[in-house]
Design a protein around this motif. Structure first.
Motif, short mmCIF file in Angstrom:
data_model
loop_
_atom_site.label_atom_id
_atom_site.label_comp_id
_atom_site.label_asym_id
_atom_site.label_seq_id
_atom_site.Cartn_x
_atom_site.Cartn_y
_atom_site.Cartn_z
N THR A 152 0.83 -1.21 0.00
CA THR A 152 0.00 0.00 0.00
C THR A 152 0.86 1.26 0.00
O THR A 152 0.57 2.23 -0.72
N LEU A 153 1.91 1.24 0.80
CA LEU A 153 2.81 2.40 0.84
C LEU A 153 3.43 2.65 -0.54
O LEU A 153 3.70 3.80 -0.90
N LEU A 185 -5.61 -7.54 10.42
CA LEU A 185 -5.40 -7.85 9.00
C LEU A 185 -6.63 -7.54 8.16
O LEU A 185 -6.55 -6.78 7.18
N TYR A 186 -7.78 -8.11 8.54
CA TYR A 186 -8.98 -8.02 7.70
C TYR A 186 -9.87 -6.82 8.03
O TYR A 186 -10.69 -6.43 7.19
N GLY A 187 -9.71 -6.26 9.23
CA GLY A 187 -10.56 -5.14 9.61
C GLY A 187 -9.93 -3.77 9.46
O GLY A 187 -10.64 -2.76 9.40
N ILE A 188 -8.60 -3.72 9.39
CA ILE A 188 -7.93 -2.42 9.32
C ILE A 188 -7.02 -2.31 8.10
O ILE A 188 -7.22 -1.46 7.24
N LEU A 233 -8.01 -0.65 4.21
CA LEU A 233 -7.27 0.55 3.84
C LEU A 233 -6.55 0.34 2.51
O LEU A 233 -6.61 1.19 1.61
N ALA A 234 -5.87 -0.80 2.38
CA ALA A 234 -5.14 -1.08 1.15
C ALA A 234 -6.06 -1.15 -0.06
O ALA A 234 -5.77 -0.57 -1.12
N PHE A 243 -8.66 0.65 -5.10
CA PHE A 243 -9.90 0.61 -5.89
C PHE A 243 -10.68 1.91 -5.89
O PHE A 243 -11.30 2.24 -6.90
N ARG A 244 -10.72 2.64 -4.80
CA ARG A 244 -11.43 3.92 -4.80
C ARG A 244 -10.46 5.09 -4.94
O ARG A 244 -10.68 5.98 -5.75
N GLY A 245 -9.36 5.06 -4.19
CA GLY A 245 -8.44 6.19 -4.24
C GLY A 245 -7.79 6.38 -5.60
O GLY A 245 -7.69 7.50 -6.10
#
Length: 281
Positions: free
Chosen positions: A85-86, A160-163, A167-168, A173-175
């Motif tokens: 992600t970074l 992992l799955y909630g945060i 975010l990634a 997909f949106r960002g």
């Protein structure tokens, strides 16, 4: 449904560089998800190799790794996703995203509450619908993924799955993807294409259907409020709510009833209505 779309209004991208060639548009739309997935696979593979090397060097280390394999794998994947992600931050910054939006009437807290409620109730509604329809039983891949996801302890699972994963995925997909399609070909193609790509990304029919429907509403919330924090919060709330329920003994099985479906769907629809009819600043 008409009000759902009327609630949106065009956003401008005068600061972002437009694409001028068709192949550039396609590459710019597809590349982020491919690059992200390659980074995750590469980093996870390298970390796994290092872990195996450490186990080979020490019997004590090997026993520890064997006893805590699932938790260690969860943190390795979380680290790989975060690192990947970074790597996408320069592309995200080029889209000139706004984190909160430009609400001058102090409604940010209310919007955050609406977003979290919508994420949780819509996620449970869609999961119950999929469960009652029998669609989940048609996909062995989905059952394998679900077993792996819910085999983690609840804390690393939420991290992992909630945060980290929400975010990634929102960054990609949106960002990036949604904003690029929005700028290149318009609002409605962006809503549809980013959601379809989000569904395909999950590589199984159950999560694919869920991803398309959830992705469409997440993109709508993003367009409605204009701040990138909202799709991130909605996605995170959805994942955490489902993960916590599914991790409890018989939790999702007890929730998978027509009565709960009616309650969650009504709450989700009322929340959507409130969001759609709220005056825009």
């Amino acid at each position: 449904m008409k009000r759902f779309f009327e609630a949106l209004s065009p956003r401008t991208y005068e600061d972002a560089k437009p694409y001028t060639m068709e192949w550039e548009k396609v590459l710019g739309i597809v590349a982020p998800v491919i690059i992200y997935m390659l980074y995750v696979m590469l980093i996870s593979s390298v970390a796994g190799s290092v872990l195996n090397h450490m186990a080979d060097k020490s019997e004590e280390t090997a026993r520890y790794i064997s006893a805590n394999r699932m938790t260690i794998n969860a943190y390795i994947r979380a680290g790989a996703i975060l690192t990947a992600t970074l790597m996408q931050i320069p592309a995200l910054a080029a889209e000139k995203i706004v984190m909160i939006g430009r609400d001058r009437e102090g409604r940010d807290i209310k919007r955050i509450v609406y977003t979290v409620i919508l994420g949780a109730t819509l996620a449970l509604t869609l999961n119950i619908l999929i469960g009652l329809s029998g669609l989940a039983r048609l996909s062995g891949v989905y059952e394998e993924i679900a077993d792996r996801q819910f085999s983690f302890a609840i804390l690393p699972g939420i991290i992992l799955y909630g945060i980290i994963s929400p975010l990634a995925e929102e960054v990609v997909f949106r960002g990036i993807i949604y904003n690029r399609v929005r700028r290149c070909v318009g609002l409605y193609p962006a809503l549809i294409l980013s959601s379809v790509m989000f569904g395909i990304y999950h590589f199984n029919i159950v999560q694919g259907v869920y991803g398309i429907l959830m992705g469409l509403v997440i993109a709508w919330v993003y367009e409605r409020y204009g701040g990138f924090i909202y799709p991130c919060l909605m996605h995170s709330a959805a994942n955490i709510f489902i993960y916590v329920i599914s991790s409890t003994d018989g939790g999702f099985g007890k929730a998978k009833t027509p009565v709960i479906l009616l309650i969650t769907s009504v709450i989700a629809m009322l929340t959507l209505y409130k969001m759609a009819t709220e005056n825009k600043s």
